[in-house]
Design a protein around this motif. Structure first.
Motif, short mmCIF file in Angstrom:
data_model
loop_
_atom_site.label_atom_id
_atom_site.label_comp_id
_atom_site.label_asym_id
_atom_site.label_seq_id
_atom_site.Cartn_x
_atom_site.Cartn_y
_atom_site.Cartn_z
N LYS A 297 0.83 -1.21 0.00
CA LYS A 297 0.00 0.00 0.00
C LYS A 297 0.87 1.26 0.00
CE LYS A 297 -4.13 -2.05 2.02
NZ LYS A 297 -5.14 -2.00 3.12
N TYR A 298 2.00 1.21 0.71
CA TYR A 298 2.93 2.34 0.67
C TYR A 298 3.52 2.49 -0.74
CZ TYR A 298 2.92 2.73 5.78
OH TYR A 298 2.55 2.92 7.09
N ALA A 299 3.81 1.36 -1.38
CA ALA A 299 4.35 1.40 -2.75
C ALA A 299 3.33 2.03 -3.69
CB ALA A 299 4.70 -0.01 -3.20
N MET A 300 2.07 1.67 -3.53
CA MET A 300 1.02 2.25 -4.37
C MET A 300 0.93 3.75 -4.15
SD MET A 300 -1.84 -0.76 -3.89
CE MET A 300 -3.09 0.01 -4.91
N ASN A 301 1.07 4.17 -2.91
CA ASN A 301 1.02 5.60 -2.59
C ASN A 301 2.15 6.36 -3.28
OD1 ASN A 301 1.92 7.87 -0.24
ND2 ASN A 301 -0.24 7.80 -0.79
N MET A 302 3.35 5.76 -3.33
CA MET A 302 4.47 6.41 -4.00
C MET A 302 4.20 6.56 -5.50
SD MET A 302 6.57 7.21 -1.64
CE MET A 302 5.13 7.42 -0.58
N CYS A 303 3.61 5.52 -6.10
CA CYS A 303 3.28 5.58 -7.53
C CYS A 303 2.21 6.62 -7.80
CB CYS A 303 2.83 4.20 -8.02
SG CYS A 303 4.12 2.95 -8.00
N GLU A 304 1.28 6.77 -6.88
CA GLU A 304 0.23 7.79 -7.03
C GLU A 304 0.82 9.19 -6.88
OE1 GLU A 304 -2.43 6.33 -4.10
OE2 GLU A 304 -3.13 4.67 -5.37
N ASN A 305 1.81 9.35 -5.98
CA ASN A 305 2.52 10.64 -5.86
C ASN A 305 3.26 10.96 -7.16
OD1 ASN A 305 1.69 11.14 -3.24
ND2 ASN A 305 3.49 10.17 -2.32
N LEU A 306 3.87 9.92 -7.75
CA LEU A 306 4.55 10.10 -9.03
C LEU A 306 3.56 10.58 -10.09
CD1 LEU A 306 6.78 9.73 -11.15
CD2 LEU A 306 6.27 7.28 -11.14
#
Length: 461
Positions: A297-306
């Motif tokens: 879920k943290y990884a998904m959040n980083m991709c969404e920030n990107l």
């Protein structure tokens, strides 16, 4: 006394480099040191390697060192003299006591003065092929990690290391005695002469980049030049930590890098573009690190920030890690979508192709298994095998009823066959049992006792 020094002498106490160069130092040798080792008595005449020729032991060791130096590109250059070599070098300090020749330029920024470096080195006297000092004979032959700025390595070596670009580089340093072990040397092993260090730098960790940034005033922190220097240092350190599988520490570096980038105030479009690229790198690497520590879920959040600063669909790695994060939380259909988008950007990427193929196979197996589960759930229970019933009537009666039922079952139209009155209860039960074996036939009963009428009826299909 001479025989004692035919082999290297292990000092019982380490040498303090600062004391060695600035004060008078005495060495006390235990002449019986060969007889003592870990509290055990050892006879040095014992043959520990019976298959080896004693006369060739020293030669073999030296040959192995020479071969290792050659293999790791740490061999002494074949120059006629250090004077000739010095002509091809540059001075690292005005006194000329430290000279450098870059053999292979490193990538990245200059090595910071307080960095942690990992390297191999071999030190040679003039016109020699065997190093008198080398990391090849230390640390089980593995590269050595050193912390700069702690006054624990030779001054000239530290000066030279901070004048090359890391994390990788190959270079030569020619050190005058004053920049190495001191003008007096350390007799008899260390001569008061120039020494050539052949160095291969493998990694650089700028462990204090964040601390140096935090110590700056706010106006300095906003400057683009400060941002680039700090972030590059943090990225170099994070990359080294990642290679050592220290993912949580790497995450801290990337998070701090984003904080530094958010503080920066670029003045031109080119600078803004560079800041944006560095942010993209941070978010992608953070997504990877979070996948490594099982936090999808943290990884998904980083991709969404990107995706907020740059369209995610244009970044292959971002799409790939977004797909992996969905895969990890069980959203397989969504994972397929992002894997396919990533593969479209890089059709020859094997990692993406393998992840896509593995997930596709998984979904096919899951679909097949699900189908089997539902089939089993709705499948009718197998009919119980009927037990053979024995009726209290003679066999001829049973055969007659069976033939009649067969004849009626084969007819296509409605039919009714009335049986004679006066049938016993056993005969009626026999008729009912035999009729049940034929599809479309039923038994009809009217009346009671001796007046009961029994008929077999063929229903219309």
């Amino acid at each position: 006394m001479e025989s004692v020094f035919q082999e290297p002498v292990q000092l019982s106490k380490g040498i303090n480099l600062n004391e060695l160069m600035t004060t008078a130092t005495e060495f006390h040798l235990d002449m019986d040191f060969k007889k003592k080792q870990n509290g055990m008595s050892i006879n040095m005449d014992d043959d520990f390697f019976p298959d080896m020729d004693d006369d060739s032991d020293e030669e073999d060791v030296l040959k192995n060192i020479e071969d290792s130096a050659d293999k790791l590109m740490l061999s002494s250059p074949e120059y006629l003299s250090f004077d000739e070599l010095a002509k091809r070098m540059i001075d690292c300090i005005p006194s000329g006591e430290v000279k450098m020749l870059i053999i292979e330029e490193g990538d990245g920024p200059l090595v910071p003065v307080d960095a942690e470096v990992t390297l191999h080195f071999a030190a040679y006297w003039e016109k020699t092929n065997i190093p008198f000092d080398s990391t090849l004979t230390m640390n089980r032959g593995m590269p050595m990690t050193l912390r700069l700025g702690k006054r624990k390595i030779l001054p000239g070596l530290e000066i030279g290391l901070t004048m090359v670009h890391g994390p990788t580089a190959r270079f030569h340093l020619l050190l005058e005695p004053a920049a190495a072990w001191g003008p007096q040397g350390v007799p008899p092993r260390i001569r008061p002469e120039r020494a050539l260090f052949v160095i291969s730098l493998y990694s650089v960790s700028d462990v204090h980049a964040g601390d140096r940034f935090n110590d700056l005033p706010m106006e300095q922190q906003k400057k683009f030049e400060v941002t680039i220097k700090t972030v590059n240092g943090l990225y170099t350190s994070a990359k080294d930590l990642f290679s050592k599988k220290k993912f949580k520490k790497a995450i801290k570096n990337y998070q701090q890098a984003i904080s530094v980038l958010n503080v920066s105030r670029p003045e031109t479009e080119a600078e803004e573009g560079e800041i944006k690229k560095l942010k993209i790198t941070a978010y992608i690497n953070l997504a990877l690190c979070y996948c490594k520590i099982d936090k999808p879920k943290y990884a998904m959040n980083m991709c969404e920030n990107l995706d907020r600063i740059s369209n995610l669909d244009s970044h292959c790695k971002g799409l790939f890690y977004y797909g992996r994060a969905h895969h990890m939380i069980g959203k397989h259909e969504e994972a397929l979508v992002y894997y396919r988008k990533a593969l479209k950007l890089e059709p020859k990427n094997r990692d993406i192709g393998k992840a896509l193929a593995d997930l596709d196979q998984y979904l096919k197996r899951s679909a097949k298994k699900e189908k089997e589960i539902w089939q089993n759930a709705f499948q009718s229970a197998p009919e119980e095998k009927k037990e053979k019933v024995v009726y209290a009537v003679d066999e001829d009666f049973q055969n007659g009823v069976r033939e009649m039922c067969k004849d009626l079952a084969e007819r296509s139209e409605y039919a009714k066959f009335d049986l004679p009155t006066g049938l016993t209860n056993d005969e009626v039960d026999c008729i009912k049992g035999l009729v049940s074996d034929f599809e479309g036939l039923v038994v009809q009963e009217d009346g009671e006792g001796k007046r009961k009428k029994v008929s077999i009826i063929k229903k219309m299909s």
